[in-house]
Design a protein around this motif. Sequence first.
Motif, mmCIF file in Angstrom:
data_model
loop_
_atom_site.group_PDB
_atom_site.id
_atom_site.type_symbol
_atom_site.label_atom_id
_atom_site.label_comp_id
_atom_site.label_asym_id
_atom_site.label_seq_id
_atom_site.Cartn_x
_atom_site.Cartn_y
_atom_site.Cartn_z
ATOM 1 N N ILE A 179 0.800 -1.086 0.159
ATOM 2 C CA ILE A 179 0.035 0.009 -0.098
ATOM 3 C C ILE A 179 0.783 1.306 0.096
ATOM 4 C CG2 ILE A 179 -1.923 -1.212 1.091
ATOM 5 C CD1 ILE A 179 -0.968 0.427 3.712
ATOM 6 N N GLN A 180 0.302 2.382 -0.294
ATOM 7 C CA GLN A 180 0.754 3.641 -0.342
ATOM 8 C C GLN A 180 0.226 4.639 0.963
ATOM 9 O OE1 GLN A 180 -0.071 4.447 -4.055
ATOM 10 N NE2 GLN A 180 1.920 3.584 -5.011
ATOM 11 N N ARG A 181 1.123 5.522 1.462
ATOM 12 C CA ARG A 181 0.424 6.244 2.393
ATOM 13 C C ARG A 181 0.818 7.752 1.846
ATOM 14 N NH1 ARG A 181 3.020 8.601 7.197
ATOM 15 N NH2 ARG A 181 1.369 8.886 8.881
ATOM 16 N N GLU A 182 -0.089 8.649 1.975
ATOM 17 C CA GLU A 182 -0.351 9.875 1.481
ATOM 18 C C GLU A 182 -0.665 11.056 2.516
ATOM 19 O OE1 GLU A 182 -1.362 12.403 -2.535
ATOM 20 O OE2 GLU A 182 -2.342 10.399 -2.188
ATOM 21 N N VAL A 183 0.241 11.794 2.858
ATOM 22 C CA VAL A 183 -0.236 12.747 3.817
ATOM 23 C C VAL A 183 -0.413 14.132 3.516
ATOM 24 C CG1 VAL A 183 0.683 13.777 6.197
ATOM 25 C CG2 VAL A 183 1.415 11.608 5.228
ATOM 26 N N PHE A 184 -1.458 14.838 3.891
ATOM 27 C CA PHE A 184 -1.819 16.280 3.424
ATOM 28 C C PHE A 184 -1.507 17.033 4.667
ATOM 29 C CE2 PHE A 184 -4.160 13.070 0.822
ATOM 30 C CZ PHE A 184 -4.371 13.860 -0.503
ATOM 31 N N ALA A 185 -1.042 18.178 4.228
ATOM 32 C CA ALA A 185 -0.408 18.926 5.283
ATOM 33 C C ALA A 185 -1.608 19.977 5.604
ATOM 34 C CB ALA A 185 0.648 19.765 4.818
ATOM 35 N N GLU A 186 -2.632 19.370 6.135
ATOM 36 C CA GLU A 186 -3.884 20.271 6.484
ATOM 37 C C GLU A 186 -4.010 19.990 8.190
ATOM 38 O OE1 GLU A 186 -7.140 18.554 4.417
ATOM 39 O OE2 GLU A 186 -6.143 18.685 2.559
ATOM 40 N N PRO A 209 -7.677 19.709 10.445
ATOM 41 C CA PRO A 209 -7.002 18.355 11.130
ATOM 42 C C PRO A 209 -6.170 17.757 10.116
ATOM 43 C CG PRO A 209 -9.440 18.233 10.794
ATOM 44 C CD PRO A 209 -9.187 19.633 10.342
ATOM 45 N N PRO A 210 -5.600 16.851 10.286
ATOM 46 C CA PRO A 210 -4.507 16.021 9.680
ATOM 47 C C PRO A 210 -5.453 15.094 8.713
ATOM 48 C CG PRO A 210 -3.998 15.712 11.922
ATOM 49 C CD PRO A 210 -5.255 16.638 11.919
ATOM 50 N N LYS A 211 -4.691 14.741 7.670
ATOM 51 C CA LYS A 211 -5.562 14.003 6.752
ATOM 52 C C LYS A 211 -4.542 12.930 5.926
ATOM 53 C CE LYS A 211 -8.048 13.943 2.287
ATOM 54 N NZ LYS A 211 -8.722 14.731 1.080
ATOM 55 N N VAL A 212 -4.592 11.792 6.326
ATOM 56 C CA VAL A 212 -3.741 10.703 5.664
ATOM 57 C C VAL A 212 -4.686 9.556 4.840
ATOM 58 C CG1 VAL A 212 -1.992 8.899 6.349
ATOM 59 C CG2 VAL A 212 -2.221 10.890 7.708
ATOM 60 N N VAL A 213 -4.219 9.262 3.774
ATOM 61 C CA VAL A 213 -4.773 8.663 2.892
ATOM 62 C C VAL A 213 -4.150 7.238 2.348
ATOM 63 C CG1 VAL A 213 -5.695 8.308 0.411
ATOM 64 C CG2 VAL A 213 -6.559 10.069 2.034
ATOM 65 N N TYR A 214 -4.853 6.204 2.388
ATOM 66 C CA TYR A 214 -3.916 5.099 2.141
ATOM 67 C C TYR A 214 -4.513 4.335 0.740
ATOM 68 C CZ TYR A 214 -2.261 4.946 6.824
ATOM 69 O OH TYR A 214 -1.417 5.676 8.141
ATOM 70 N N SER A 215 -3.748 3.713 0.009
ATOM 71 C CA SER A 215 -4.132 3.322 -1.131
ATOM 72 C C SER A 215 -3.332 1.907 -1.694
ATOM 73 C CB SER A 215 -4.276 4.210 -2.312
ATOM 74 O OG SER A 215 -2.979 4.801 -2.452
ATOM 75 N N LEU A 216 -3.762 1.162 -2.676
ATOM 76 C CA LEU A 216 -3.154 0.066 -2.906
ATOM 77 C C LEU A 216 -2.058 0.569 -3.888
ATOM 78 C CD1 LEU A 216 -6.131 -2.541 -3.738
ATOM 79 C CD2 LEU A 216 -4.363 -2.590 -1.780
ATOM 80 N N SER A 217 -0.818 -0.141 -3.636
ATOM 81 C CA SER A 217 0.163 0.181 -4.596
ATOM 82 C C SER A 217 0.033 -0.607 -5.972
ATOM 83 C CB SER A 217 1.700 -0.252 -3.935
ATOM 84 O OG SER A 217 1.410 -1.539 -4.162
ATOM 85 N N HIS A 218 1.021 -0.663 -6.909
ATOM 86 C CA HIS A 218 0.910 -1.262 -8.030
ATOM 87 C C HIS A 218 0.960 -2.849 -7.954
ATOM 88 C CE1 HIS A 218 1.625 -2.491 -12.164
ATOM 89 N NE2 HIS A 218 2.794 -3.219 -12.120
#
Lengths: 122, 122
Positions: free
Chosen positions: B67-74, B76-85
């Motif tokens: 999976i991939q982890r993506e952090v948004f600089a906001e 409140p915090p926002k972190v999104v996970y998604s499937l990798s290739h």
Amino acid sequence: MYKVNGKEYQCSISIVQDIFNDKWKLGIIWHLMDGAKRYKELNEQVCDITQKTLTIKLRELEEHKIIQREVFAEIPPKVVYSLSHIGEKLRPILHAMYEWGIEYVKECGEFKEGATCESKLS
Amino acid sequence: MYKVNGKEYQCSISIVQDIFNDKWKLGIIWHLMDGAKRYKELNEQVCDITQKTLTIKLRELEEHKIIQREVFAEIPPKVVYSLSHIGEKLRPILHAMYEWGIEYVKECGEFKEGATCESKLS
DNA sequence: CTGCATCCTACATGATACTG
DNA sequence: CAGTATCATGTAGGATGCAG
């Protein structure tokens, strides 16, 4: 809601998760995909499994009706394990897992010579 | 012989066994098959998982590059996970597991009304 | 050959509270 | 919101020996 083997599950994927959530069952089934095998053969082929654990896992798989156990009234004893009807249906899934593993190594790992486990992709 | 993530394996099937040998990873991936999701969404949708365990499993899946982890600089915090290739390539396997689970219930269990987990077989 | 009986330990997971 | 920090626990699995 599903109910199997005395447990309840919200989703069919969690049934699979629950059944195969251990270190050995997939490997045992993988080796039974060659065909029926004796206890000792499994003990040798499923790398590093102890007798105690093999016995426990075979019992669990039998209770879950994924494998069958056949006892021959001989001396010395002979017991043969094989995939059940529903167990056989795991075959394409294990194949897909095997191939995914290869892909995974290509992307994230290294390949070394001497893999001992033939593909069973007859 | 394969080497991935610092470990050695005799067979590619044992890689898969090792990676998914726990109570939660399959479920997490299953829910990520809908698309990218936030930490809280996963916490709600993966039934009964605790925050601590969810965090641990997400870290492991990320380390294994599934999976991939993506952090948004906001705030409140926002972190999104998604499937990798490579994670996306698990999709047909999970589908097959889901269907096998249904078959398994037909042969060995009972079906009740109210299954809460839609099939994701778009 | 095919197990079972013990003893033992590590680790995965849970419960709960807290934080930037 | 997205996590950490502690504390506690059950159980899967290993090591070893014995048995029919």
